[in-house]
Design an enzyme around this catalytic site. Structure first.
Site, PDB file in Angstrom:
ATOM      1  CB  THR A 174      22.451   2.259  62.430  1.00  0.00           C
ATOM      2  OG1 THR A 174      23.804   2.553  62.949  1.00  0.00           O
ATOM      3  CG2 THR A 174      21.829   2.271  63.949  1.00  0.00           C
ATOM      4  NE  ARG A 232      27.082   6.993  64.397  1.00  0.00           N
ATOM      5  CZ  ARG A 232      26.496   5.899  64.386  1.00  0.00           C
ATOM      6  NH1 ARG A 232      25.185   6.074  64.148  1.00  0.00           N
ATOM      7  NH2 ARG A 232      26.905   4.648  64.316  1.00  0.00           N
ATOM      8  CE  LYS A 277      27.559  -4.137  63.319  1.00  0.00           C
ATOM      9  NZ  LYS A 277      27.806  -2.688  63.304  1.00  0.00           N
ATOM     10  CD  GLU A 317      28.145   0.974  58.950  1.00  0.00           C
ATOM     11  OE1 GLU A 317      27.574   1.226  59.934  1.00  0.00           O
ATOM     12  OE2 GLU A 317      29.037  -0.188  58.876  1.00  0.00           O
TER      13      GLU A 317
END
Length: 144
Positions: free
Chosen positions: A77, A21, A137, A44
């Site tokens: 996200t 991120r 998840k 991710e």
């Protein structure tokens, strides 16, 4: 090998996703090199509410073109169909979302990506699976 086969194999063998991120496109290559050196095989790259969507997409494109099958790369996200479509064009292999959004789940699958929505209750888990989620998840995990 399909995205589903690659992601499933990665999850079964490695079980750990690195969540990236806020890493700039200029820093994604050394970041991923360090992750791979540390044994990470699942990555991710999250969409950031405060940053441009293009940064996430650029990072995914760079990872996929630079590292090939050395790492499985997707987005996180993802909350809407625009992000899912853009992720597919960038080469994402999976889509992680923070909630059960049947449109996001269905489009991810339709575009050949693995869908991994977040769910908190048993009802949400069942809704996610009914919508076609490949994995679910438990989220937010910190509360559990």
């Amino acid at each position: 090998m399909t995205h589903f086969e690659l992601v499933s194999k990665g999850i079964a063998e490695h079980k750990v996703f690195a969540i990236v991120r806020g890493v700039s496109p200029e820093n994604i290559i050394p970041t991923v090199e360090a992750l791979i050196a540390g044994g990470i095989k699942l990555l991710e790259v999250t969409f950031d509410r405060d940053g441009p969507m293009s940064d996430t997409l650029s990072c995914v494109e760079t990872v996929r073109s630079t590292f090939g099958d050395k790492i499985v790369c997707g987005v996180g996200t993802a909350t809407d169909e625009q992000q899912v479509n853009a992720a597919a064009r960038a080469g994402a292999q999976f889509v992680v979302s923070p909630n059960v959004n049947s449109d996001v789940i269905r489009l991810s699958r339709q575009l050949g990506m693995v869908s991994i929505p977040g769910a908190f209750t048993p009802t949400e888990v069942v809704q996610a699976r009914s919508a076609g989620a490949d994995y679910v998840k438990l989220f937010p995990g910190g509360l559990l």
